[in-house]
Motif scaffolding. Structure first.
Motif, mmCIF file in Angstrom:
data_model
loop_
_atom_site.group_PDB
_atom_site.id
_atom_site.type_symbol
_atom_site.label_atom_id
_atom_site.label_comp_id
_atom_site.label_asym_id
_atom_site.label_seq_id
_atom_site.Cartn_x
_atom_site.Cartn_y
_atom_site.Cartn_z
ATOM 1 N N UNK A 85 0.834 -1.189 0.000
ATOM 2 C CA UNK A 85 0.000 0.000 0.000
ATOM 3 C C UNK A 85 0.865 1.234 0.000
ATOM 4 N N UNK A 86 0.210 2.397 -0.033
ATOM 5 C CA UNK A 86 0.946 3.661 -0.035
ATOM 6 C C UNK A 86 1.636 3.873 1.305
ATOM 7 N N UNK A 87 2.900 4.272 1.314
ATOM 8 C CA UNK A 87 3.595 4.517 2.588
ATOM 9 C C UNK A 87 3.003 5.702 3.330
ATOM 10 N N UNK A 88 2.882 5.557 4.629
ATOM 11 C CA UNK A 88 2.383 6.614 5.513
ATOM 12 C C UNK A 88 3.309 6.670 6.715
ATOM 13 N N UNK A 89 3.747 7.848 7.108
ATOM 14 C CA UNK A 89 4.609 7.964 8.279
ATOM 15 C C UNK A 89 4.231 9.175 9.106
ATOM 16 N N UNK A 90 4.449 9.065 10.403
ATOM 17 C CA UNK A 90 4.169 10.128 11.360
ATOM 18 C C UNK A 90 5.468 10.393 12.115
ATOM 19 N N UNK A 91 5.915 11.632 12.221
ATOM 20 C CA UNK A 91 7.228 11.915 12.823
ATOM 21 C C UNK A 91 7.246 11.780 14.339
ATOM 22 N N UNK A 92 8.445 11.624 14.919
ATOM 23 C CA UNK A 92 8.574 11.592 16.381
ATOM 24 C C UNK A 92 8.258 12.954 16.997
ATOM 25 N N UNK A 93 8.029 12.946 18.303
ATOM 26 C CA UNK A 93 7.836 14.178 19.068
ATOM 27 C C UNK A 93 8.919 14.226 20.141
ATOM 28 N N UNK A 94 9.737 15.285 20.186
ATOM 29 C CA UNK A 94 10.797 15.355 21.205
ATOM 30 C C UNK A 94 10.235 15.212 22.602
ATOM 31 N N UNK A 95 11.003 14.545 23.447
ATOM 32 C CA UNK A 95 10.579 14.323 24.817
ATOM 33 C C UNK A 95 11.080 15.411 25.750
ATOM 34 N N UNK A 96 10.849 15.256 27.036
ATOM 35 C CA UNK A 96 11.310 16.241 28.022
ATOM 36 C C UNK A 96 12.820 16.252 28.117
ATOM 37 N N UNK A 97 13.357 17.301 28.671
ATOM 38 C CA UNK A 97 14.815 17.441 28.792
ATOM 39 C C UNK A 97 15.424 16.298 29.581
ATOM 40 N N UNK A 98 14.648 15.727 30.506
ATOM 41 C CA UNK A 98 15.188 14.645 31.324
ATOM 42 C C UNK A 98 15.476 13.403 30.502
ATOM 43 N N UNK A 99 15.003 13.368 29.258
ATOM 44 C CA UNK A 99 15.270 12.213 28.408
ATOM 45 C C UNK A 99 16.753 12.048 28.166
ATOM 46 N N UNK A 100 17.515 13.130 28.296
ATOM 47 C CA UNK A 100 18.944 13.076 28.010
ATOM 48 C C UNK A 100 19.798 12.944 29.269
ATOM 49 N N UNK A 101 19.177 12.568 30.371
ATOM 50 C CA UNK A 101 19.943 12.547 31.616
ATOM 51 C C UNK A 101 21.055 11.504 31.616
ATOM 52 N N UNK A 102 20.941 10.492 30.754
ATOM 53 C CA UNK A 102 21.992 9.480 30.673
ATOM 54 C C UNK A 102 22.799 9.620 29.372
ATOM 55 N N UNK A 103 22.675 10.751 28.715
ATOM 56 C CA UNK A 103 23.228 10.880 27.378
ATOM 57 C C UNK A 103 24.739 10.741 27.329
ATOM 58 N N UNK A 104 25.399 10.990 28.419
ATOM 59 C CA UNK A 104 26.856 10.932 28.399
ATOM 60 C C UNK A 104 27.381 9.514 28.241
ATOM 61 N N UNK A 105 26.561 8.534 28.496
ATOM 62 C CA UNK A 105 27.016 7.139 28.460
ATOM 63 C C UNK A 105 26.952 6.568 27.058
ATOM 64 N N UNK A 106 27.980 5.981 26.606
ATOM 65 C CA UNK A 106 28.119 5.040 25.482
ATOM 66 C C UNK A 106 27.140 5.145 24.348
ATOM 67 N N UNK A 107 26.795 6.365 23.923
ATOM 68 C CA UNK A 107 25.923 6.466 22.766
ATOM 69 C C UNK A 107 26.610 5.991 21.501
ATOM 70 N N UNK A 108 27.908 6.118 21.458
ATOM 71 C CA UNK A 108 28.622 5.767 20.236
ATOM 72 C C UNK A 108 28.905 4.280 20.131
ATOM 73 N N UNK A 109 28.684 3.539 21.220
ATOM 74 C CA UNK A 109 28.977 2.109 21.213
ATOM 75 C C UNK A 109 27.843 1.343 20.556
ATOM 76 N N UNK A 110 28.128 0.617 19.486
ATOM 77 C CA UNK A 110 27.115 -0.166 18.789
ATOM 78 C C UNK A 110 26.886 -1.480 19.508
#
Length: 340
Positions: A85-110
């Motif tokens: 069928x025809x593709x349909x997509x809905x974008x994300x909605x940014x979360x609260x600032x607290x979403x990044x409270x652990x951002x310093x940890x291993x984001x680059x590690x796959x």
């Protein structure tokens, strides 16, 4: 991917306001055809009961969903064919600032494609993924995973059909709640009780055909705020391209996965389920254990923000692989009803 690793699947962990949402729809796209969407309303008194039911001790004692009728082909289409069928997509909605409270940890590690690892990257997925708890008519209490999906009513989550309804009997589960950002018993954003549960009737009429093992729950507000206003939302895509690089997230119950108390992560390039006749499912070379059922598969996932597009939910496993149902027109119709 070796063919002998694509074995017949058994259930894992068990078995529009277009402008407002920013939907991406081709000009020639037609509305999704009517399907057998089943909606189960939860009364206000039942919602209050669910809210009070889930004490800390009951959360701890809930069993990870690990058994269900074996997946089968039923009346499904002949093979995994990708978009119909025809593709349909809905974008994300940014979360609260607290979403990044652990951002310093291993984001680059796959994460290795072959085994789940703890998600330490923070970002949107750390608030939009959460645990589901529910009870069946026999009094058993169980746990699954779900993910917040952007919608017009800002109040729905995507999960597995087998986390909403018993495919063998048609019993819709009760005392159904969603705890976003769940971690070691903590409820950082509160407990959201289901107001309505939605599944496709083909999941029950086929006795558990995993091609239809998707469901949505609409939840109420906490503190006068909707779910999306509280934690943000992942995007969601229907009739999307297949064979993409995807990330999956769930609360697996094994000791190696933190016994269901933390969010885990897998990553890989999806491939068609060729081991089950009639399957339209897609999977990756990784398996999360019981309790991960219903967790999101996301495409175009940005590890720096934790945002992406839901293209399915953890449903079945076989050998070292886990699979998700393809979100096509049936899932789109269900989503439109749940999110209206």
């Amino acid at each position: 991917m070796k063919t002998n690793r694509r074995k017949a699947a058994g259930l894992a962990g068990a078995a529009l306001g277009i402008a407002a949402l920013g939907l991406t729809v081709p000009a020639q796209a037609q509305p999704a055809p009517a399907t057998g969407a089943v909606a189960t309303h939860v009364s206000a008194s039942q919602q209050r009961e669910a809210s009070h039911f889930w004490t800390a001790s009951r959360l701890r004692s809930a069993r990870d969903v690990t058994t269900a009728p074996r997946a089968h082909a039923g009346a499904a289409t002949a093979a995994a064919e990708g978009p119909v069928g025809a593709p349909v997509s809905v974008p994300p909605v940014p979360g609260p600032a607290t979403a990044d409270r652990h951002a310093a940890a291993a984001r680059s590690a796959a994460s290795p494609a072959s085994s789940p690892t703890a998600w330490t990257g923070g970002g949107l997925i750390s608030t939009t993924a959460g645990k589901v708890f529910f009870q069946n008519n026999s009094g058993g209490t169980f746990a699954c995973t779900a993910t917040v999906a952007n919608s017009d009513n800002k109040s729905i989550v995507l999960t597995a059909g087998h986390c909403v309804v018993n495919a063998s009997t048609g019993e819709v589960y009760h005392n159904w709640v969603f705890i976003p950002g769940y971690n070691n018993g903590n409820r950082p954003y509160g407990t959201f009780t289901a107001t309505d549960l939605f599944h496709d009737d083909q999941y029950v009429s086929t006795g558990g055909n995993a091609n239809y093992d998707f469901a949505f729950a609409k939840v109420g507000q906490v503190g006068g705020r909707t779910l999306v206003d509280t934690v943000g939302a992942e995007g969601i895509a229907f009739n999307s391209p297949t064979g993409q690089d995807v990330h999956s997230f769930g609360y697996g119950g094994s000791a190696a996965e933190g016994s269901g108390e933390r969010l885990n992560h897998c990553e890989g390039t999806e491939f068609a389920d060729t081991g089950r006749a009639g399957s339209t499912m897609w999977g990756i070379d990784c398996v999360q254990s019981g309790g991960s059922s219903g967790g999101g598969f996301l495409s175009n996932f940005d590890t720096s923000t934790g945002g992406g597009y839901l293209v399915g939910n953890i449903s079945v496993s076989a050998g070292s692989n886990e699979y998700h149902p393809y979100l096509g027109n049936e899932a789109l119709s269900l989503y439109q009803r749940a999110g209206a």
